[in-house]
Design a protein around this motif. Structure first.
Motif, PDB file in Angstrom:
ATOM      1  N   PRO A 174       0.863  -1.349  -0.034  1.00  0.00           N
ATOM      2  CA  PRO A 174       0.067  -0.010   0.033  1.00  0.00           C
ATOM      3  C   PRO A 174       0.979   1.329   0.040  1.00  0.00           C
ATOM      4  N   SER A 175       0.695   2.107  -0.839  1.00  0.00           N
ATOM      5  CA  SER A 175       1.180   3.382  -0.857  1.00  0.00           C
ATOM      6  C   SER A 175       0.382   4.664  -1.294  1.00  0.00           C
ATOM      7  N   VAL A 176       1.061   5.749  -1.071  1.00  0.00           N
ATOM      8  CA  VAL A 176       0.211   6.956  -1.400  1.00  0.00           C
ATOM      9  C   VAL A 176       0.079   7.182  -3.195  1.00  0.00           C
ATOM     10  N   ASP A 216       3.697  -3.321  13.328  1.00  0.00           N
ATOM     11  CA  ASP A 216       4.705  -2.713  12.673  1.00  0.00           C
ATOM     12  C   ASP A 216       4.073  -1.409  11.828  1.00  0.00           C
ATOM     13  N   GLY A 217       3.209  -0.877  12.151  1.00  0.00           N
ATOM     14  CA  GLY A 217       2.388   0.296  11.792  1.00  0.00           C
ATOM     15  C   GLY A 217       3.116   1.493  11.308  1.00  0.00           C
ATOM     16  N   GLN A 218       3.944   1.841  12.366  1.00  0.00           N
ATOM     17  CA  GLN A 218       4.898   3.194  12.137  1.00  0.00           C
ATOM     18  C   GLN A 218       5.823   2.941  11.361  1.00  0.00           C
ATOM     19  N   ALA A 219       6.366   1.801  11.189  1.00  0.00           N
ATOM     20  CA  ALA A 219       7.371   1.403  10.063  1.00  0.00           C
ATOM     21  C   ALA A 219       6.601   1.472   8.786  1.00  0.00           C
ATOM     22  N   ARG A 222       6.080   5.156   7.522  1.00  0.00           N
ATOM     23  CA  ARG A 222       7.398   5.741   7.237  1.00  0.00           C
ATOM     24  C   ARG A 222       7.789   5.150   5.491  1.00  0.00           C
ATOM     25  N   ARG A 223       7.558   4.228   5.431  1.00  0.00           N
ATOM     26  CA  ARG A 223       7.796   3.600   4.060  1.00  0.00           C
ATOM     27  C   ARG A 223       6.704   4.245   3.128  1.00  0.00           C
ATOM     28  N   ALA A 224       5.683   4.289   3.373  1.00  0.00           N
ATOM     29  CA  ALA A 224       4.534   4.864   2.636  1.00  0.00           C
ATOM     30  C   ALA A 224       4.627   6.289   2.268  1.00  0.00           C
ATOM     31  N   PHE A 225       5.343   7.021   3.203  1.00  0.00           N
ATOM     32  CA  PHE A 225       5.361   8.599   2.953  1.00  0.00           C
ATOM     33  C   PHE A 225       6.936   8.951   2.771  1.00  0.00           C
ATOM     34  N   TRP A 227       8.800   9.348   0.351  1.00  0.00           N
ATOM     35  CA  TRP A 227       8.907  10.515  -0.627  1.00  0.00           C
ATOM     36  C   TRP A 227       8.519  11.699  -0.259  1.00  0.00           C
ATOM     37  N   LEU A 228       7.641  11.812   0.584  1.00  0.00           N
ATOM     38  CA  LEU A 228       7.408  13.106   1.080  1.00  0.00           C
ATOM     39  C   LEU A 228       8.289  13.585   2.321  1.00  0.00           C
ATOM     40  N   ALA A 229       8.843  12.659   3.179  1.00  0.00           N
ATOM     41  CA  ALA A 229       9.732  12.995   4.258  1.00  0.00           C
ATOM     42  C   ALA A 229      11.066  13.509   3.699  1.00  0.00           C
ATOM     43  N   ASP A 230      11.278  12.765   2.458  1.00  0.00           N
ATOM     44  CA  ASP A 230      12.494  13.031   2.028  1.00  0.00           C
ATOM     45  C   ASP A 230      12.661  14.437   1.155  1.00  0.00           C
TER      46      ASP A 230
END
Length: 230
Positions: A174-176, A216-219, A222-225, A227-230
């Motif tokens: 699952p991703s944005v 492991d929801g927080q991990a 972090r993977r899903a977003f 692209w935004l965090a970077d």
């Protein structure tokens, strides 16, 4: 019909609906019972007699919550069934649904009746919709609507299947979707919202259109977003 997802939180799968350009979407709602016994219904799906009976066994339905300006198709029938339930409008929905009686607007601050039990963060800066993300503390569950999606392969046909693949709607995790990524025209605001979400001790994640994340929801977020965090 209701499936327990954690302490005092349940999930119900609704009917498939047709959105713009003929894309079909499954629907899903979450039900949270507060410590005082009041029930919060997030993103209400079609109200059937069986679903109504199951929800009412949990407690009194006091709150109906549309999470963005896109998920509101069944809101009117729930308000008619529960006229005393309070409805809080996410950004942009009050203008679209003049037929709904709203009791308040969702802002960045907590809703007083849920303080200490359900947190929220508004993902500002998106041109498609402004989504409100919720966090149920007792179960450690973050609740997303359209910002994270994953459809099974074969769900879409023809040209829609091609669009879905290019849009990352059928990615391996699952991703944005790309359309939402592009629609974040104010990325500074979006990052500030995301930073708030990532402070939550998320274990589980509910998304409206995709699999439930049970650990492991927080991990995962972090993977899903990334692209935004970077």
């Amino acid at each position: 019909m209701l499936k327990e997802f954690g302490p005092n939180i349940w999930i119900a799968e609704g009917p498939t609906v047709t959105a713009a350009a003929g894309f079909h979407y499954p629907t899903r709602m979450a039900v949270i019972r507060l410590t005082n016994g009041d029930v919060v219904v997030w993103s209400p799906t079609a109200l059937t007699d069986d679903l109504r009976s199951e929800v009412e066994t949990l407690g009194a339905v006091r709150y109906l919550i549309p999470p963005n300006s896109l998920h509101h198709a069944f809101l009117g029938e729930w308000q008619r069934a529960y006229p005393d339930a309070k409805i809080y409008a996410p950004p942009g929905l009050r203008e679209k649904r003049k037929d709904i009686r709203f009791d308040g607007d969702i802002s960045d601050g907590p809703i007083a009746a849920w303080a200490g039990e359900i947190d929220l963060a508004i993902m500002w800066g998106n041109r498609i919709t402004t989504e409100v993300v919720f966090f149920h503390r007792e179960s450690g569950t973050a609740i997303f609507t359209d910002l994270i999606q994953q459809f099974p392969r074969g769900w879409f046909r023809g040209w829609r299947a091609l669009v879905a693949r290019l849009d990352l709607m059928v990615a391996s995790e699952p991703s944005v979707p790309r359309k939402f990524r592009v629609a974040f025209t104010d990325r500074r605001a979006a990052r500030e919202s995301l930073q708030r979400i990532l402070t939550w001790p998320t274990d589980k994640v509910v998304i409206a259109h995709g699999p439930l994340i049970s650990n492991d929801g927080q991990a995962f977020l972090r993977r899903a977003f990334r692209w935004l965090a970077d």
